[in-house]
Enzyme design. Structure first.
Site, PDB file in Angstrom:
ATOM      1  N   ASP A  18       1.103  -1.318  -0.064  1.00 54.97           N
ATOM      2  CA  ASP A  18       0.161  -0.043  -0.019  1.00 54.97           C
ATOM      3  C   ASP A  18       0.941   1.303  -0.036  1.00 54.97           C
ATOM      4  OD1 ASP A  18      -2.364   1.344  -0.020  1.00 54.97           O
ATOM      5  OD2 ASP A  18      -2.630   1.437   2.102  1.00 54.97           O
ATOM      6  N   GLY A  21      -0.018   5.209  -4.565  1.00 52.56           N
ATOM      7  CA  GLY A  21      -0.633   6.560  -5.150  1.00 52.56           C
ATOM      8  C   GLY A  21      -0.315   7.659  -4.405  1.00 52.56           C
ATOM      9  N   ASN A  66     -10.592  -3.238  -6.300  1.00 56.62           N
ATOM     10  CA  ASN A  66      -9.862  -2.425  -6.968  1.00 56.62           C
ATOM     11  C   ASN A  66     -10.533  -2.323  -8.501  1.00 56.62           C
ATOM     12  OD1 ASN A  66      -6.192  -3.204  -5.702  1.00 56.62           O
ATOM     13  ND2 ASN A  66      -7.734  -1.734  -5.081  1.00 56.62           N
ATOM     14  N   SER A 194      -8.074  -5.550   4.991  1.00 53.03           N
ATOM     15  CA  SER A 194      -8.692  -4.952   3.604  1.00 53.03           C
ATOM     16  C   SER A 194      -8.894  -6.299   2.772  1.00 53.03           C
ATOM     17  CB  SER A 194      -7.686  -4.031   2.867  1.00 53.03           C
ATOM     18  OG  SER A 194      -7.600  -2.752   3.418  1.00 53.03           O
ATOM     19  N   GLU A 205       0.888 -13.410  12.344  1.00 52.39           N
ATOM     20  CA  GLU A 205       1.564 -12.154  13.289  1.00 52.39           C
ATOM     21  C   GLU A 205       1.459 -10.922  12.370  1.00 52.39           C
ATOM     22  OE1 GLU A 205       2.291 -12.090  16.328  1.00 52.39           O
ATOM     23  OE2 GLU A 205       1.784 -14.259  16.356  1.00 52.39           O
TER      24      GLU A 205
END
Length: 248
Positions: A18, A21, A66, A194, A205
């Site tokens: 992530d 952008g 997405n 997500s 973990e």
């Protein structure tokens, strides 16, 4: 060479990549440039895993959600994906990586689907590392398609519904032939998973970092590994059961 004892390293590392952008926006550049910059971080991560003997790496490349992003960004991602399939697969094969794609493929173009299939076929016997690329993937999709598969077999009389247990269910999920992830890393600062590997992350973990994906480096990965190595993984047991030699 690894400075970590092999028993204190994850066998399977899963990552949400992530921040591409935002990395580009911070530089007043198009978001697509951030995705291209993120390719270098993939190479850093793969090199780290190969040099430390990590058996499997799963990267969340493109989620089922997405597809709802702006059309120009989705188009740029597809072009990048196609370019990587053309330019990186042969090198990954040379380095002994087995490539596996997980997710719903039908929404991708025929050209991309064909190149996915070629990459898997070419690398299927490689054993240096398994590189799982989650594309068009969602954890809920994964669970639903597993349930649908079992339901079809039950209706056809091939299985007894009462015989369905966790092991049978797991056999219909993505990554069924691999150990479940030991360590999950998410870059970019968000503290959520997500819809990524919802079943498989049950005892994984978690490690989160503010670092944006294109800025990922070996030092960040070593920090994650050191934190992982310091944790006690109990899987529902007590500390005494996990380390019986320490019990009175």
């Amino acid at each position: 060479m690894s400075n970590f004892p092999p028993t204190r390293l994850p066998r399977h590392l899963a990552i949400i990549m992530d921040g591409n952008g935002r990395w580009a926006e911070q530089r007043n550049r198009p978001r697509a440039l951030g995705h291209r910059a993120g390719v270098k971080a993939v190479q850093v991560c793969l090199e780290f895993c190969l040099s430390h003997g990590i058996q499997a790496l799963t990267l969340f490349a493109f989620s089922s959600e997405n597809w709802n992003r702006p059309a120009d960004e989705v188009g740029a991602l597809m072009k990048l994906f196609l370019r990587m399939l053309d330019s990186e697969v042969d090198e990954l094969h040379r380095r002994g990586a087995r490539i596996v794609f997980i997710g719903e493929r039908r929404d991708f173009s025929d050209v991309i689907q064909e190149k996915m299939h070629r990459a898997e076929l070419l690398t299927q016997r490689n054993r240096a590392i398994t590189l799982n690329i989650a594309a068009g993937y969602g954890g809920r999709w994964d669970i639903v398609q597993a349930a649908r598969s079992l339901a079809h077999d039950a209706v056809a009389g091939r299985i007894d519904p009462n015989a369905i247990d966790e092991n049978m269910f797991r056999s219909r999920l993505a990554l069924t032939d691999q150990p479940e992830p030991d360590l999950f890393i998410r870059t970019g600062g968000d503290l959520r998973i997500s819809n990524f590997l919802l079943w498989q992350l049950a005892y994984t973990e978690m490690w989160f970092t503010e670092t944006l994906w294109p800025d990922l480096d070996e030092a960040t990965l070593r920090q994650a590994m050191a934190d992982y190595a310091s944790r006690e993984r109990r899987f529902g047991l007590t500390s005494a059961q996990v380390q019986p030699g320490d019990a009175a």
